[in-house]
Design an enzyme around this catalytic site. Sequence first.
Site, PDB file in Angstrom:
ATOM      1  N   SER A  60     -11.848   9.007  10.802  1.00 50.46           N
ATOM      2  CA  SER A  60     -10.806   7.975  10.809  1.00 50.46           C
ATOM      3  C   SER A  60     -10.666   7.237  12.121  1.00 50.46           C
ATOM      4  CB  SER A  60      -9.451   8.605  10.435  1.00 50.46           C
ATOM      5  OG  SER A  60      -9.385   8.842   9.045  1.00 50.46           O
TER       6      SER A  60
ATOM      7  N   LYS B  32     -10.861   3.484  12.038  1.00 46.85           N
ATOM      8  CA  LYS B  32      -9.724   2.574  11.832  1.00 46.85           C
ATOM      9  C   LYS B  32      -9.326   1.839  13.104  1.00 46.85           C
ATOM     10  CE  LYS B  32      -7.831   5.241   7.961  1.00 46.85           C
ATOM     11  NZ  LYS B  32      -8.521   6.530   7.939  1.00 46.85           N
TER      12      LYS B  32
ATOM     13  N   SER C  39      -2.876   7.085   9.078  1.00 50.22           N
ATOM     14  CA  SER C  39      -4.299   7.097   8.759  1.00 50.22           C
ATOM     15  C   SER C  39      -4.568   6.896   7.270  1.00 50.22           C
ATOM     16  CB  SER C  39      -4.948   8.410   9.230  1.00 50.22           C
ATOM     17  OG  SER C  39      -6.334   8.266   9.378  1.00 50.22           O
TER      18      SER C  39
END
Length: 320
Positions: free
Chosen positions: A8, A11, A64
């Site tokens: 993640s 991102k 997230s």
Amino acid sequence: LTRREPASRTKILTAIVALEYGRLEEGVTVSRRAASVRTGSVLGLRAGEKLTLENLLKAALIMSANDSTVAIAEHVAGTEETFVKMMNAKALVLGATRTRFANTNGYHHPQHYSCAWDLAMITRYALQDPVFNRLVATRRATVEFYASDRREEISNTNRLLLSGAYPGVDGVKTGSTPRAGNCLIASATRGGRRLIAVVLCSADRYRDAAALLDYGFLEVQRVSLCRAGGEALAVPVARGAAAAVRAVAAGDLEVDLARDQLGQVRREVRLFSPLAAPVRAGQKVGEMVYYLGDSELGRVDLVAAESVPLRGLGRFLPVK
């Protein structure tokens, strides 16, 4: 520089591209594709719902949410595939040459990878954006939807930030998948210095990040390698009224170094040759390059400290 899955932490770049190509107040209508994302952390978006780009970024960076990144990508670029191309182009511009993305949220893919160095560079760039900076430092927030009573209270997945256990912590992003393991990019600010720690595939990412930040604050210091006007060197001048001109540093150069690295810095002086009169004061005559091992720390121009006219009749002519 070892290739790893970014999970993640992907991102971070998703947010960079969205902030640079979108507007926070824009309304985003959730597509069926974005609503169909159900793996990992999700906001639970429903097809046809509408919310602002800022609310989607909140969900992506704070909790997230994997579905929010798809909605962001489709809004900004039309399709997630086009958005990913924009991400890869931005990564290259930032110098993240060991990075490639295949999606917006960090799901496993053979062509989705990065390394600790690249992730640190991407994060350093992202933290220059005030909106990104604010969101990754937010402990809790509310995601709101248009024309709906729906409100989602979200908490930051970064426990180092959420608990406030580490003094000065102010970001950035967690990441976890079975293949990537538990990862974290953490930042903290003390005494006007902000440091970034990148932890990959860790058994205790928060302890490891805190240890890295402690090392940085305790062992790494700001060092002046040269000052403007210093480092005077004599540079020969052909056909000049003077045989040489003083070359001085055009600016300051400061770098961060660990204590045990101070004695390992070397300097390479590169002078333009031959240098012929007339020479103007302030004219670049070379440069100094500083290295730590094979890695360049920085470089500073060397400029003439004074003018040198031609010999003979030329010396009575002004040097412009």
